[in-house]
Design an enzyme around this catalytic site. Sequence first.
Site, short mmCIF file in Angstrom:
data_model
loop_
_atom_site.label_atom_id
_atom_site.label_comp_id
_atom_site.label_asym_id
_atom_site.label_seq_id
_atom_site.Cartn_x
_atom_site.Cartn_y
_atom_site.Cartn_z
N GLY A 1 -2.22 -7.86 -22.78
CA GLY A 1 -2.76 -7.16 -21.67
C GLY A 1 -4.75 -7.78 -21.15
O GLY A 1 -4.54 -7.98 -20.34
N HIS B 1 -26.60 4.63 -5.93
CA HIS B 1 -26.48 6.09 -6.08
C HIS B 1 -27.56 6.87 -6.02
O HIS B 1 -28.14 7.66 -5.17
CB HIS B 1 -25.67 6.72 -6.94
N ASP C 1 -26.29 17.27 0.05
CA ASP C 1 -27.13 17.26 -0.85
C ASP C 1 -28.52 16.42 -0.45
O ASP C 1 -28.92 15.39 -0.26
CB ASP C 1 -26.63 17.08 -1.76
N ARG D 1 -23.35 7.19 -11.56
CA ARG D 1 -24.24 8.69 -11.22
C ARG D 1 -25.01 8.57 -12.30
O ARG D 1 -24.94 10.21 -12.50
CB ARG D 1 -22.44 9.57 -10.98
N LYS E 1 -26.84 22.12 -2.60
CA LYS E 1 -25.70 21.50 -3.54
C LYS E 1 -26.17 22.07 -4.88
O LYS E 1 -27.31 21.81 -5.14
CB LYS E 1 -25.14 20.16 -2.79
C1 R5P Z 1 -23.68 13.13 -5.22
O1 R5P Z 1 -24.43 12.95 -5.83
C2 R5P Z 1 -22.97 11.76 -4.23
O2 R5P Z 1 -23.96 11.87 -3.46
C3 R5P Z 1 -21.69 12.72 -3.28
O3 R5P Z 1 -22.27 13.19 -3.21
C4 R5P Z 1 -20.50 12.93 -4.84
O4 R5P Z 1 -20.25 11.99 -5.56
C5 R5P Z 1 -19.37 12.99 -4.24
O5 R5P Z 1 -18.25 13.09 -5.11
P1 R5P Z 1 -17.55 14.16 -4.96
O6 R5P Z 1 -16.11 13.93 -3.31
O7 R5P Z 1 -16.10 14.46 -5.59
O8 R5P Z 1 -17.68 15.77 -4.27
#
Ligand code: R5P
Length: 309
Positions: free
Chosen positions: A36, A125, A162, A92, A185
């Site tokens: 692998g 992010h 958000d 994230r 959000k």
């Molecule tokens: C969050 O802070 C990001 O900007 C996205 O809105 C988020 O990661 C999207 O994730 P999902 O599609 O799982 O809601």
Amino acid sequence: MHVLGGSASTTLAERVSRELGNAPFAIPFRKRFPDGELYVRVGGSFEGQDVVIVQSIRADADLVELFLLQDAVRESGARRVWVVIPYFGYSRQDRRFFPGEPVSARAIARRAELDADAVITVDLHSPLNRGIFQRPLHEASGIPAIARLLRERPVDLLVSPDKGGVDRVRRMGEILGKPWIGLEKKRIDSERVELYFPPGGPDVRGKHVILVDDVISTGGTIVESAKLLRQRGAEAVVATCTHGLFLKDAFERIKAVTDDIFATDTVENPVERASVAPDIAAILLRELAIDPSTSASVSPNLRAEVARS
Ligand code: R5P
């Protein structure tokens, strides 16, 4: 300059090489050993050359491939290694939310830049991500690429799902000369969110609304945002994002509540209609001090992009 396309970013890497006036482009050989383990081999020698490795980090295996490619390129005598990570996974987890957790973004960044002279990425992010790199970091954005497409369609209002995306939607608003807002959000868990319209927000009845997010993962955020905007009377809702992961049935669920959806090509996905290749190539040209107006081989697309930036 040579461009190598890792398996997570082959198409984008080729587009970057084209934008650079057909810089030599190669896809490294790769195979799996019976146990692998991954094996890669880059062709020839890069003695004294600038080498650009393009590899998004979407799955854990992408990381291993990136580390092996970096080592191989160094071993082949490259003068400088430019690591382009169009989608920087793990970003994230940019802080320790609970005791005992890692700061995953930092852990990955430290290893990714070990064999890199500079890192180029797209729409990190959060601002916290920028501080975790110790090598020079250059951040392109998917916003100009998406804006190029939006110029051809009706746009009344730009919406970030958000508060974290407000800087991006503001930038889109400035490019297109359109108003923007941020929704509120509340995340319930990794798949469920609740969305709220901001108090005193604009009337969206009869409007063409564009959702602008950095990443679509499970689709929960975009689905709930689109539903909210429709309930408030929006005539059309279009979902856009830089990084289109579209996990599980996200794509179908979003299609059911929006009029259109598109993403950039930082991650290979079914709706990658906006390319960030000119934006990445513009950074490379700038950093390598290549003047696009005097380099006959640079694409006209990129020349225009550099002139704009
Ligand atoms: C969050 O802070 C990001 O900007 C996205 O809105 C988020 O990661 C999207 O994730 P999902 O599609 O799982 O809601």
